[in-house]
Write an enzyme that holds these catalytic residues in place. Structure first.
Site: not given
Ligand code: SAH
Length: 277
Positions: A33, A56, A78, A109-111, A114, A139-140, A191, A220
């Site tokens: 995240p 990204d 995006k 970002g994240g996983d 997901i 993931t976030a 999102m 976060g």
């Molecule tokens: N693959 C990512 C999600 C991508 S979709 C994952 O697994 O986290 C993008 C959404 O993820 C954002 O709109 C938000 O809702 C969330 N997100 C990703 N990083 C974040 C962060 N650092 N803090 C808060 N929300 C986050």
């Protein structure tokens, strides 16, 4: 020595050219995240090994700084409201780089699996005959919940956690028609930042109690993280009053009540001016 000049020339030329160019490959890498310390060791190794990083906009710059210094960096980000590279174009970039023999890290970002469209990229790469590997990321939902000490499941109040996107294909709200009102479930909504009013209305319509605890976490695990904690029926108005400054995640349910208030207050104090504004 055999006197076959033609074959000798061919042999010499193949020795000069070296072995045939190796086929490249793609790693779909989860960057977590934001906090670079939440990268996996495997993700870090990929970043230090790959020739090209296709990333990204969501990927924290501090993470890109950990990549091999001479690796090419391609942003295909995006961002809400900004023009973005189409998914088909991203597939082409990955396929072309791998076909040119490059080792590619597709950093997300994240996983990757997901809400990251990692599944679509995996399928496109496989269809093009490119070898592809996946490195999971935090993931976030996990990163944000940890940052405020909100346990997403707990034997006392939540037997289930649902990760759900507020943005479906063609602008559809995927919350429609789902069982969202279970009080022993934690809802984590991705999102949902821009569509917060529609999201809140849909949750109320689904029968979720107006006083259900809610958290909105922006940026976060990053230094500029801010957290809003309130009741579900206050969420849209409060969140809208705060200018959108990064990705926002919503955590709805008893898990939000358990969030560490002292931690939230210190995070909010750090972001003080913005919140006051
Ligand atoms: N693959 C990512 C999600 C991508 S979709 C994952 O697994 O986290 C993008 C959404 O993820 C954002 O709109 C938000 O809702 C969330 N997100 C990703 N990083 C974040 C962060 N650092 N803090 C808060 N929300 C986050």
């Amino acid at each position: 020595r055999a006197g076959d000049l033609h074959q000798a020339m061919a042999l010499a030329q193949s020795l000069i050219a070296g072995p045939s160019a190796p086929q490249g490959l793609v790693w779909l890498v989860g960057a977590g995240p934001g906090d670079p310390e939440l990268l996996t060791l495997k993700a870090l190794r990929c970043l230090q090994d790959c020739d090209v990083i296709v990333h990204d906009r969501l990927v924290d710059p501090r993470i890109l700084d950990l990549a091999r210094r001479d690796a090419a960096r391609v942003c295909v980000g995006k961002a809400f409201g900004a023009p973005s590279v189409s998914q088909a174009h991203i597939h082409d970039i990955l396929i072309d780089a791998a076909r040119a023999g490059q080792r590619v890290a597709r950093l997300k970002g994240g996983d990757p699996f997901i809400f990251g469209r990692g599944g679509e990229e995996l399928a496109a790469l496989r269809a093009a005959g490119i070898s592809v590997h996946v490195v999971p990321g935090i993931t976030a939902a996990a990163g944000c919940a940890a940052s405020v000490g909100a346990a997403l499941t707990h034997r006392d109040y939540a037997d289930a956690v649902t990760l759900i996107s507020a943005k479906g294909r063609g602008g559809r709200l995927p919350l429609e028609g789902r069982a969202l009102a279970d009080p022993r479930q934690t809802l984590v909504i991705y999102m949902g930042g821009a569509a917060i009013e529609a999201v809140s209305a849909q949750l109320a319509e689904a029968g979720l109690c107006a006083h259900t605890p809610a958290l909105m976490i922006e940026n976060g695990t990053r230094p500029q993280q801010i957290v809003l904690r309130c009741a579900l029926n206050e969420l849209a108005a409060l969140a809208k009053a705060m200018p959108l400054a990064g990705p926002r995640l919503l955590i709805i349910g008893e898990a939000a009540r358990g969030a560490d208030a002292a931690r939230i207050e210190s995070l909010v104090a750090m972001a003080g001016d913005r919140v006051a504004a």
